[in-house]
Design an enzyme around this catalytic site. Structure first.
Site, PDB file in Angstrom:
ATOM      1  N   ASP A 146      -2.267   5.989  -3.483  1.00 57.14           N
ATOM      2  CA  ASP A 146      -1.200   5.266  -2.798  1.00 57.14           C
ATOM      3  C   ASP A 146      -0.689   4.163  -3.720  1.00 57.14           C
ATOM      4  O   ASP A 146      -1.123   4.029  -4.863  1.00 57.14           O
ATOM      5  CB  ASP A 146      -1.670   4.724  -1.448  1.00 57.14           C
ATOM      6  CG  ASP A 146      -2.762   3.675  -1.567  1.00 57.14           C
ATOM      7  OD1 ASP A 146      -3.387   3.579  -2.636  1.00 57.14           O
ATOM      8  OD2 ASP A 146      -2.996   2.946  -0.588  1.00 57.14           O
ATOM      9  N   ASP A 172      -5.866   1.780  -3.722  1.00 58.05           N
ATOM     10  CA  ASP A 172      -7.165   1.533  -3.096  1.00 58.05           C
ATOM     11  C   ASP A 172      -7.638   2.741  -2.299  1.00 58.05           C
ATOM     12  O   ASP A 172      -8.740   2.723  -1.739  1.00 58.05           O
ATOM     13  CB  ASP A 172      -7.157   0.272  -2.226  1.00 58.05           C
ATOM     14  CG  ASP A 172      -6.272   0.379  -0.995  1.00 58.05           C
ATOM     15  OD1 ASP A 172      -5.457   1.328  -0.913  1.00 58.05           O
ATOM     16  OD2 ASP A 172      -6.372  -0.501  -0.117  1.00 58.05           O
ATOM     17  N   ASP A 181      -1.003   0.975  -4.084  1.00 51.86           N
ATOM     18  CA  ASP A 181      -1.879  -0.030  -4.695  1.00 51.86           C
ATOM     19  C   ASP A 181      -3.218   0.545  -5.127  1.00 51.86           C
ATOM     20  O   ASP A 181      -4.113  -0.194  -5.541  1.00 51.86           O
ATOM     21  CB  ASP A 181      -2.086  -1.222  -3.761  1.00 51.86           C
ATOM     22  CG  ASP A 181      -2.877  -0.865  -2.502  1.00 51.86           C
ATOM     23  OD1 ASP A 181      -2.856   0.317  -2.104  1.00 51.86           O
ATOM     24  OD2 ASP A 181      -3.501  -1.763  -1.909  1.00 51.86           O
ATOM     25  N   SER A 214       0.816  -1.204   0.000  1.00 49.48           N
ATOM     26  CA  SER A 214       0.000   0.000   0.000  1.00 49.48           C
ATOM     27  C   SER A 214       0.857   1.265   0.000  1.00 49.48           C
ATOM     28  O   SER A 214       1.600   1.515  -0.931  1.00 49.48           O
ATOM     29  CB  SER A 214      -0.950  -0.043   1.202  1.00 49.48           C
ATOM     30  OG  SER A 214      -1.910   0.970   1.139  1.00 49.48           O
TER      31      SER A 214
END
Length: 465
Positions: free
Chosen positions: A254, A258, A256, A115
Protein backbone atom coordinates in the site's frame (compact mmCIF):
# COMPACT_ATOMS: atom_id res chain seq x y z
CA UNK A 1 3.67 37.46 27.39
CA UNK A 2 3.61 37.68 23.62
CA UNK A 3 1.48 35.02 22.00
CA UNK A 4 1.37 33.66 18.50
CA UNK A 5 -2.29 33.56 17.59
CA UNK A 6 -3.52 30.59 15.66
CA UNK A 7 -6.91 30.10 14.03
CA UNK A 8 -9.02 27.51 15.82
CA UNK A 9 -8.85 24.16 14.08
CA UNK A 10 -12.57 23.80 14.71
CA UNK A 11 -13.58 26.75 12.56
CA UNK A 12 -16.32 25.46 10.26
CA UNK A 13 -15.36 21.85 10.97
CA UNK A 14 -16.31 18.84 12.99
CA UNK A 15 -14.14 18.34 16.10
CA UNK A 16 -10.77 16.79 15.28
CA UNK A 17 -10.57 13.13 16.28
CA UNK A 18 -7.94 10.43 16.00
CA UNK A 19 -9.29 7.51 13.98
CA UNK A 20 -8.05 3.93 13.85
CA UNK A 21 -4.91 5.11 12.06
CA UNK A 22 -4.25 8.67 13.19
CA UNK A 23 -5.93 11.75 11.75
CA UNK A 24 -6.93 11.23 8.14
CA UNK A 25 -8.97 13.11 5.55
CA UNK A 26 -8.91 15.23 2.42
CA UNK A 27 -5.75 17.33 2.23
CA UNK A 28 -6.55 21.05 2.24
CA UNK A 29 -10.00 20.46 3.75
CA UNK A 30 -9.69 18.55 7.01
CA UNK A 31 -5.90 18.34 6.87
CA UNK A 32 -4.73 21.94 6.55
CA UNK A 33 -1.35 23.52 7.33
CA UNK A 34 -2.96 25.21 10.35
CA UNK A 35 -4.12 21.88 11.71
CA UNK A 36 -0.74 20.23 11.14
CA UNK A 37 1.07 23.12 12.84
CA UNK A 38 -1.25 23.04 15.87
CA UNK A 39 -1.04 19.26 16.00
CA UNK A 40 2.76 19.41 16.01
CA UNK A 41 2.78 21.92 18.84
CA UNK A 42 0.35 20.03 21.07
CA UNK A 43 1.92 16.64 20.33
CA UNK A 44 5.18 18.15 21.54
CA UNK A 45 3.64 19.62 24.68
CA UNK A 46 1.85 16.38 25.58
CA UNK A 47 4.89 14.17 24.92
CA UNK A 48 7.09 16.51 26.96
CA UNK A 49 5.08 15.52 30.04
CA UNK A 50 5.81 11.81 29.49
CA UNK A 51 9.60 11.97 29.77
CA UNK A 52 12.34 13.30 32.00
CA UNK A 53 14.47 13.95 28.90
CA UNK A 54 12.42 16.45 26.86
CA UNK A 55 15.32 17.28 24.52
CA UNK A 56 15.07 13.95 22.72
CA UNK A 57 14.41 14.41 18.96
CA UNK A 58 11.14 13.84 17.13
CA UNK A 59 11.25 11.97 13.78
CA UNK A 60 9.02 12.68 10.76
CA UNK A 61 8.67 10.64 7.57
CA UNK A 62 6.27 10.83 4.66
CA UNK A 63 4.87 9.07 1.63
CA UNK A 64 4.85 10.45 -1.91
CA UNK A 65 1.55 12.37 -1.92
CA UNK A 66 1.67 15.91 -3.27
CA UNK A 67 0.40 17.24 0.07
CA UNK A 68 2.94 15.35 2.19
CA UNK A 69 5.66 18.02 1.95
CA UNK A 70 3.21 20.69 3.08
CA UNK A 71 1.93 18.69 6.04
CA UNK A 72 5.36 17.43 7.11
CA UNK A 73 6.77 20.96 7.06
CA UNK A 74 3.82 22.38 9.01
CA UNK A 75 3.98 19.58 11.57
CA UNK A 76 7.71 20.19 11.98
CA UNK A 77 7.04 23.92 12.46
CA UNK A 78 4.68 23.14 15.33
CA UNK A 79 7.15 20.79 16.95
CA UNK A 80 10.06 23.22 16.66
CA UNK A 81 7.79 25.96 18.07
CA UNK A 82 7.29 23.65 21.05
CA UNK A 83 11.05 23.46 21.48
CA UNK A 84 11.84 20.12 19.82
CA UNK A 85 14.66 19.10 17.53
CA UNK A 86 12.98 17.52 14.50
CA UNK A 87 14.62 14.95 12.23
CA UNK A 88 12.89 14.79 8.85
CA UNK A 89 13.90 11.62 7.02
CA UNK A 90 11.78 12.20 3.90
CA UNK A 91 10.23 9.41 1.82
CA UNK A 92 10.07 6.15 3.77
CA UNK A 93 7.72 3.35 4.82
CA UNK A 94 5.68 3.83 7.98
CA UNK A 95 7.51 0.95 9.75
CA UNK A 96 10.75 2.86 9.20
CA UNK A 97 9.43 5.60 11.51
CA UNK A 98 8.33 3.02 14.08
CA UNK A 99 11.79 1.42 13.94
CA UNK A 100 13.69 4.70 14.19
CA UNK A 101 11.66 6.04 17.11
CA UNK A 102 12.30 2.81 19.01
CA UNK A 103 16.05 2.64 18.28
CA UNK A 104 17.29 6.26 18.36
CA UNK A 105 15.90 7.36 21.74
CA UNK A 106 13.50 9.70 19.97
CA UNK A 107 10.65 11.08 22.04
CA UNK A 108 8.21 10.19 19.27
CA UNK A 109 7.61 10.06 15.56
CA UNK A 110 5.05 10.87 12.88
CA UNK A 111 4.28 9.50 9.45
CA UNK A 112 2.53 11.66 6.89
CA UNK A 113 0.43 9.22 4.87
CA UNK A 114 -3.09 8.08 4.15
CA UNK A 115 -1.95 4.50 3.59
CA UNK A 116 -4.17 2.89 0.91
CA UNK A 117 -6.40 5.96 0.40
CA UNK A 118 -6.53 7.95 -2.88
CA UNK A 119 -3.92 10.63 -3.70
CA UNK A 120 -6.13 13.54 -2.60
CA UNK A 121 -6.31 12.21 0.97
CA UNK A 122 -3.59 12.33 3.56
CA UNK A 123 -3.08 11.56 7.21
CA UNK A 124 -0.81 11.98 10.21
CA UNK A 125 0.07 8.96 12.35
CA UNK A 126 1.79 9.61 15.68
CA UNK A 127 4.13 7.12 17.36
CA UNK A 128 5.39 6.94 20.91
CA UNK A 129 9.01 6.45 21.89
CA UNK A 130 8.66 2.65 21.80
CA UNK A 131 7.61 2.69 18.14
CA UNK A 132 3.96 1.88 18.83
CA UNK A 133 1.07 4.13 17.91
CA UNK A 134 0.24 6.73 20.52
CA UNK A 135 -1.96 5.42 23.33
CA UNK A 136 -5.65 6.49 23.42
CA UNK A 137 -5.25 8.58 26.60
CA UNK A 138 -2.55 10.75 25.03
CA UNK A 139 -4.58 11.00 21.81
CA UNK A 140 -7.55 12.32 23.78
CA UNK A 141 -5.36 14.86 25.53
CA UNK A 142 -4.07 16.12 22.18
CA UNK A 143 -7.62 16.22 20.78
CA UNK A 144 -8.74 18.37 23.70
CA UNK A 145 -6.02 20.94 23.00
CA UNK A 146 -6.76 20.98 19.26
CA UNK A 147 -10.49 21.38 19.68
CA UNK A 148 -10.18 24.10 22.32
CA UNK A 149 -8.79 26.43 19.65
CA UNK A 150 -6.19 27.89 22.00
CA UNK A 151 -3.50 30.31 20.90
CA UNK A 152 -0.05 28.81 20.65
CA UNK A 153 2.26 30.30 23.30
CA UNK A 154 5.45 32.01 22.23
CA UNK A 155 8.60 30.24 23.40
CA UNK A 156 12.19 31.42 23.38
CA UNK A 157 13.66 27.92 23.25
CA UNK A 158 12.78 27.04 19.67
CA UNK A 159 13.92 23.76 18.23
CA UNK A 160 15.50 23.17 14.84
CA UNK A 161 14.66 21.14 11.74
CA UNK A 162 17.30 18.66 10.54
CA UNK A 163 17.07 16.77 7.24
CA UNK A 164 18.22 13.20 7.92
CA UNK A 165 17.41 11.02 4.86
CA UNK A 166 20.37 8.75 5.65
CA UNK A 167 18.44 7.34 8.62
CA UNK A 168 16.17 5.42 6.23
CA UNK A 169 19.16 3.21 5.43
CA UNK A 170 19.34 2.13 9.08
CA UNK A 171 15.89 0.63 8.67
CA UNK A 172 16.84 -1.01 5.36
CA UNK A 173 19.92 -2.53 6.96
CA UNK A 174 17.90 -3.84 9.92
CA UNK A 175 15.61 -5.75 7.55
CA UNK A 176 18.23 -7.22 5.22
CA UNK A 177 21.30 -7.70 7.45
CA UNK A 178 20.14 -10.86 9.30
CA UNK A 179 19.66 -12.66 5.96
CA UNK A 180 22.16 -11.06 3.60
CA UNK A 181 25.01 -13.56 4.05
CA UNK A 182 22.66 -16.50 3.44
CA UNK A 183 21.17 -14.99 0.25
CA UNK A 184 17.89 -16.92 0.83
CA UNK A 185 16.17 -15.51 -2.26
CA UNK A 186 18.91 -16.42 -4.74
CA UNK A 187 17.35 -17.42 -8.06
CA UNK A 188 13.84 -16.30 -7.04
CA UNK A 189 12.04 -14.23 -9.65
CA UNK A 190 9.65 -11.88 -7.89
CA UNK A 191 7.41 -9.02 -9.02
CA UNK A 192 7.01 -6.03 -6.70
CA UNK A 193 4.15 -3.53 -7.05
CA UNK A 194 5.40 -0.47 -5.19
CA UNK A 195 2.20 1.57 -5.75
CA UNK A 196 4.10 4.79 -6.61
CA UNK A 197 4.57 5.20 -2.85
CA UNK A 198 6.82 4.65 0.15
CA UNK A 199 7.89 1.13 -0.83
CA UNK A 200 9.99 2.71 -3.59
CA UNK A 201 12.48 3.94 -0.99
CA UNK A 202 13.95 0.59 0.08
CA UNK A 203 12.02 -2.48 -1.12
CA UNK A 204 13.73 -3.32 -4.45
CA UNK A 205 17.14 -2.74 -2.87
CA UNK A 206 16.44 -5.24 -0.08
CA UNK A 207 15.14 -7.93 -2.44
CA UNK A 208 18.15 -7.48 -4.73
CA UNK A 209 20.51 -7.69 -1.74
CA UNK A 210 18.95 -11.01 -0.70
CA UNK A 211 19.53 -12.51 -4.14
CA UNK A 212 16.16 -12.12 -5.85
CA UNK A 213 15.60 -11.27 -9.49
CA UNK A 214 13.29 -8.27 -9.20
CA UNK A 215 10.69 -6.96 -11.62
CA UNK A 216 9.32 -3.69 -10.23
CA UNK A 217 5.99 -2.07 -11.10
CA UNK A 218 4.97 1.52 -10.31
CA UNK A 219 8.51 1.97 -9.06
CA UNK A 220 9.02 5.67 -8.49
CA UNK A 221 7.49 8.16 -6.11
CA UNK A 222 4.49 9.81 -7.78
CA UNK A 223 2.06 11.83 -5.69
CA UNK A 224 -0.53 11.97 -8.45
CA UNK A 225 -0.74 8.21 -8.89
CA UNK A 226 -0.07 6.69 -5.47
CA UNK A 227 -2.50 3.74 -5.01
CA UNK A 228 -4.31 4.52 -8.30
CA UNK A 229 -5.17 1.18 -9.96
CA UNK A 230 -2.19 -0.45 -8.29
CA UNK A 231 -0.85 -1.67 -4.98
CA UNK A 232 -2.50 -3.82 -2.34
CA UNK A 233 -6.04 -2.63 -3.09
CA UNK A 234 -5.83 -3.31 -6.86
CA UNK A 235 -3.98 -6.52 -7.63
CA UNK A 236 -4.74 -6.99 -11.34
CA UNK A 237 -1.48 -5.44 -12.67
CA UNK A 238 0.56 -7.59 -10.28
CA UNK A 239 -1.33 -10.75 -11.16
CA UNK A 240 -0.84 -10.14 -14.88
CA UNK A 241 2.86 -9.31 -14.48
CA UNK A 242 3.55 -12.43 -12.40
CA UNK A 243 1.94 -14.67 -15.00
CA UNK A 244 3.64 -12.96 -17.95
CA UNK A 245 7.08 -13.00 -16.30
CA UNK A 246 6.62 -16.57 -15.03
CA UNK A 247 7.62 -15.30 -11.63
CA UNK A 248 7.47 -17.44 -8.51
CA UNK A 249 5.40 -14.86 -6.66
CA UNK A 250 4.55 -11.18 -6.42
CA UNK A 251 3.98 -8.65 -3.66
CA UNK A 252 1.77 -5.55 -3.66
CA UNK A 253 2.29 -2.82 -1.07
CA UNK A 254 0.00 0.00 0.00
CA UNK A 255 1.00 3.66 -0.14
CA UNK A 256 3.01 3.68 3.08
CA UNK A 257 4.21 0.06 2.85
CA UNK A 258 3.03 -1.09 6.26
CA UNK A 259 1.03 -3.89 4.71
CA UNK A 260 1.42 -6.28 1.79
CA UNK A 261 -0.55 -8.86 -0.16
CA UNK A 262 0.99 -11.60 -2.28
CA UNK A 263 0.04 -13.55 -5.38
CA UNK A 264 1.33 -16.99 -6.33
CA UNK A 265 2.75 -18.05 -9.70
CA UNK A 266 -0.78 -18.60 -11.01
CA UNK A 267 -1.84 -15.09 -10.03
CA UNK A 268 -3.99 -16.27 -7.13
CA UNK A 269 -4.26 -13.97 -4.12
CA UNK A 270 -2.37 -14.86 -0.94
CA UNK A 271 -3.88 -12.52 1.64
CA UNK A 272 -3.13 -11.80 5.28
CA UNK A 273 -5.05 -14.87 6.46
CA UNK A 274 -2.84 -17.12 4.31
CA UNK A 275 0.31 -15.36 5.52
CA UNK A 276 -0.76 -15.81 9.15
CA UNK A 277 -1.45 -19.49 8.48
CA UNK A 278 1.98 -20.11 6.89
CA UNK A 279 3.84 -18.09 9.53
CA UNK A 280 1.84 -19.73 12.31
CA UNK A 281 2.70 -23.20 10.98
CA UNK A 282 6.38 -22.26 10.94
CA UNK A 283 6.37 -20.92 14.52
CA UNK A 284 4.28 -23.88 15.68
CA UNK A 285 6.83 -26.34 14.25
CA UNK A 286 9.62 -24.43 16.04
CA UNK A 287 7.71 -24.41 19.35
CA UNK A 288 7.75 -20.60 19.24
CA UNK A 289 4.00 -19.97 19.15
CA UNK A 290 2.67 -19.71 22.73
CA UNK A 291 -0.58 -21.64 23.21
CA UNK A 292 -0.62 -22.12 19.39
CA UNK A 293 -2.53 -18.85 19.38
CA UNK A 294 -2.89 -16.34 16.55
CA UNK A 295 -4.69 -12.99 16.83
CA UNK A 296 -6.68 -12.09 13.71
CA UNK A 297 -9.58 -9.67 13.22
CA UNK A 298 -13.31 -9.85 12.71
CA UNK A 299 -12.59 -9.74 8.96
CA UNK A 300 -10.55 -12.95 8.89
CA UNK A 301 -12.08 -15.79 6.92
CA UNK A 302 -13.97 -18.62 8.60
CA UNK A 303 -12.08 -21.07 6.40
CA UNK A 304 -8.82 -19.87 7.95
CA UNK A 305 -10.21 -20.07 11.48
CA UNK A 306 -11.50 -23.62 11.09
CA UNK A 307 -8.32 -24.84 9.38
CA UNK A 308 -6.18 -23.37 12.16
CA UNK A 309 -8.40 -24.94 14.82
CA UNK A 310 -8.05 -28.28 13.01
CA UNK A 311 -4.29 -27.99 13.63
CA UNK A 312 -4.99 -27.64 17.34
CA UNK A 313 -4.56 -23.88 17.24
CA UNK A 314 -6.53 -21.06 18.80
CA UNK A 315 -7.68 -17.94 16.97
CA UNK A 316 -8.69 -14.76 18.79
CA UNK A 317 -10.47 -12.02 16.84
CA UNK A 318 -9.76 -8.33 17.44
CA UNK A 319 -11.43 -5.25 16.01
CA UNK A 320 -10.11 -4.03 12.67
CA UNK A 321 -6.92 -2.00 13.06
CA UNK A 322 -3.38 -3.12 13.77
CA UNK A 323 -3.34 -1.31 17.13
CA UNK A 324 -6.29 -3.46 18.24
CA UNK A 325 -4.50 -6.58 17.03
CA UNK A 326 -1.43 -5.50 18.98
CA UNK A 327 -3.50 -4.91 22.12
CA UNK A 328 -5.03 -8.40 21.91
CA UNK A 329 -1.59 -9.90 21.32
CA UNK A 330 -0.35 -8.29 24.52
CA UNK A 331 -3.48 -9.36 26.41
CA UNK A 332 -3.12 -13.01 25.39
CA UNK A 333 0.66 -13.22 25.25
CA UNK A 334 0.50 -13.97 21.53
CA UNK A 335 3.55 -13.92 19.28
CA UNK A 336 1.73 -13.54 15.94
CA UNK A 337 -1.23 -11.52 14.74
CA UNK A 338 -2.51 -9.58 11.80
CA UNK A 339 -5.23 -8.59 9.41
CA UNK A 340 -6.61 -10.11 6.25
CA UNK A 341 -5.65 -6.86 4.50
CA UNK A 342 -1.96 -7.63 4.98
CA UNK A 343 -0.94 -5.97 8.25
CA UNK A 344 1.12 -8.71 9.92
CA UNK A 345 2.62 -8.34 13.40
CA UNK A 346 5.21 -10.69 14.86
CA UNK A 347 6.67 -9.74 18.21
CA UNK A 348 10.02 -11.23 17.16
CA UNK A 349 10.38 -8.17 14.92
CA UNK A 350 8.63 -5.26 16.63
CA UNK A 351 5.26 -3.81 17.51
CA UNK A 352 3.71 -2.81 14.18
CA UNK A 353 2.88 -4.07 10.72
CA UNK A 354 5.74 -4.00 8.22
CA UNK A 355 5.03 -4.80 4.58
CA UNK A 356 8.67 -5.20 3.55
CA UNK A 357 9.58 -7.42 6.47
CA UNK A 358 6.47 -9.55 5.89
CA UNK A 359 7.25 -9.96 2.19
CA UNK A 360 10.87 -10.92 2.89
CA UNK A 361 9.81 -13.38 5.59
CA UNK A 362 7.18 -15.02 3.38
CA UNK A 363 9.54 -15.31 0.39
CA UNK A 364 12.23 -16.83 2.63
CA UNK A 365 9.72 -19.20 4.24
CA UNK A 366 8.63 -20.41 0.80
CA UNK A 367 12.21 -20.91 -0.39
CA UNK A 368 13.13 -22.82 2.77
CA UNK A 369 10.05 -25.07 2.47
CA UNK A 370 11.15 -26.57 -0.84
CA UNK A 371 7.65 -25.96 -2.17
CA UNK A 372 6.19 -23.18 -4.29
CA UNK A 373 3.89 -20.53 -2.88
CA UNK A 374 1.13 -22.03 -5.04
CA UNK A 375 1.68 -25.45 -3.44
CA UNK A 376 1.66 -23.99 0.06
CA UNK A 377 -1.56 -22.15 -0.73
CA UNK A 378 -3.17 -25.37 -1.99
CA UNK A 379 -2.21 -27.14 1.23
CA UNK A 380 -3.50 -24.41 3.55
CA UNK A 381 -7.26 -23.86 3.61
CA UNK A 382 -10.22 -23.19 1.36
CA UNK A 383 -11.61 -19.73 2.08
CA UNK A 384 -15.34 -19.32 2.46
CA UNK A 385 -16.86 -17.04 -0.19
CA UNK A 386 -16.52 -13.59 1.34
CA UNK A 387 -17.87 -10.35 -0.11
CA UNK A 388 -16.97 -6.89 1.14
CA UNK A 389 -18.85 -3.83 -0.09
CA UNK A 390 -18.43 -0.19 0.89
CA UNK A 391 -21.42 2.14 1.06
CA UNK A 392 -20.55 5.83 1.13
CA UNK A 393 -22.24 7.67 4.00
CA UNK A 394 -21.23 11.32 4.12
CA UNK A 395 -22.99 12.13 7.40
CA UNK A 396 -20.43 11.36 10.11
CA UNK A 397 -23.00 11.03 12.89
CA UNK A 398 -25.01 8.53 10.87
CA UNK A 399 -21.84 6.50 10.26
CA UNK A 400 -20.84 6.46 13.90
CA UNK A 401 -24.37 5.66 15.12
CA UNK A 402 -25.27 3.09 12.47
CA UNK A 403 -26.08 0.54 15.19
CA UNK A 404 -29.12 2.64 16.14
CA UNK A 405 -30.66 2.00 12.70
CA UNK A 406 -33.40 -0.49 13.54
CA UNK A 407 -34.20 -1.63 9.95
CA UNK A 408 -30.53 -2.49 9.46
CA UNK A 409 -30.31 -4.33 12.77
CA UNK A 410 -33.39 -6.38 11.89
CA UNK A 411 -31.90 -7.31 8.51
CA UNK A 412 -28.56 -8.29 10.06
CA UNK A 413 -30.36 -10.54 12.56
CA UNK A 414 -32.40 -12.11 9.77
CA UNK A 415 -29.28 -12.82 7.71
CA UNK A 416 -27.45 -14.37 10.65
CA UNK A 417 -30.44 -16.53 11.55
CA UNK A 418 -30.67 -17.74 7.95
CA UNK A 419 -26.97 -18.70 7.74
CA UNK A 420 -26.51 -20.02 11.28
CA UNK A 421 -22.98 -21.32 11.85
CA UNK A 422 -22.43 -21.66 8.08
CA UNK A 423 -21.78 -17.95 7.63
CA UNK A 424 -21.56 -14.59 9.30
CA UNK A 425 -22.28 -10.89 8.81
CA UNK A 426 -20.09 -7.95 9.75
CA UNK A 427 -21.23 -4.35 9.38
CA UNK A 428 -18.99 -1.55 10.64
CA UNK A 429 -18.12 2.08 10.10
CA UNK A 430 -14.69 2.56 8.56
CA UNK A 431 -12.18 4.34 10.74
CA UNK A 432 -10.32 5.76 7.73
CA UNK A 433 -12.95 6.53 5.06
CA UNK A 434 -16.53 7.94 5.01
CA UNK A 435 -18.07 4.53 4.35
CA UNK A 436 -20.02 1.76 6.04
CA UNK A 437 -18.40 -1.59 5.29
CA UNK A 438 -20.67 -4.59 4.73
CA UNK A 439 -19.09 -8.05 4.79
CA UNK A 440 -20.93 -11.33 4.32
CA UNK A 441 -19.31 -14.75 4.45
CA UNK A 442 -21.10 -18.02 3.68
CA UNK A 443 -20.37 -21.59 2.65
CA UNK A 444 -22.18 -20.99 -0.65
CA UNK A 445 -21.50 -18.09 -3.02
CA UNK A 446 -25.15 -17.46 -3.89
CA UNK A 447 -26.07 -17.03 -0.22
CA UNK A 448 -23.22 -14.58 0.32
CA UNK A 449 -24.27 -12.67 -2.81
CA UNK A 450 -27.90 -12.46 -1.73
CA UNK A 451 -27.31 -11.20 1.79
CA UNK A 452 -24.61 -8.76 0.72
CA UNK A 453 -26.91 -7.11 -1.79
CA UNK A 454 -29.80 -7.05 0.67
CA UNK A 455 -27.72 -5.43 3.40
CA UNK A 456 -26.12 -2.91 1.03
CA UNK A 457 -29.58 -1.83 -0.12
CA UNK A 458 -30.68 -1.46 3.50
CA UNK A 459 -27.66 0.70 4.39
CA UNK A 460 -28.19 2.82 1.27
CA UNK A 461 -31.88 3.34 1.99
CA UNK A 462 -31.61 4.21 5.68
CA UNK A 463 -28.14 5.72 6.18
CA UNK A 464 -26.81 7.00 2.86
CA UNK A 465 -29.98 8.70 1.69
Amino acid sequence: MLVWREESTMTGQQPIRFGTDGIRGRAGELLTPNLALSLGYWVGEVLRQTTDAPQRPFIIGQDSRNSSDMLATALAAGLTAAGFEVWHVGLCPTPCIAYLTATTEAIGGAMISASHNPPADNGIKIFGSDGSKLCPDLQKEIEAHLNAGRSLPYREDWGHLHHRPELVQRYRHAVQAPLQDRQPLRGLRVVLDLAWGSAVAVTPTVFHALGAEVIALHDRADGNRINVNCGSTYLEPLQQAVREARAAMGFAFDGDADRVLAVDSQGRVVDGDHILYFWGQQLQSQAQLPKDLIVATVMSNLGFERAWQARGGQLVRAAVGDQYVHAEMLRHGAMLGGEQSGHILCRHYGVGGDGLLTAVHLATLVQDSGLSLAQLRDQSFTPYPQILRNVRVEDRQRRLRWQECEPLQRMIAKAQLDMGDRGRVLVRASGTEPVIRVMVEAEQQNIADYWTETLVQTVSAHLAA
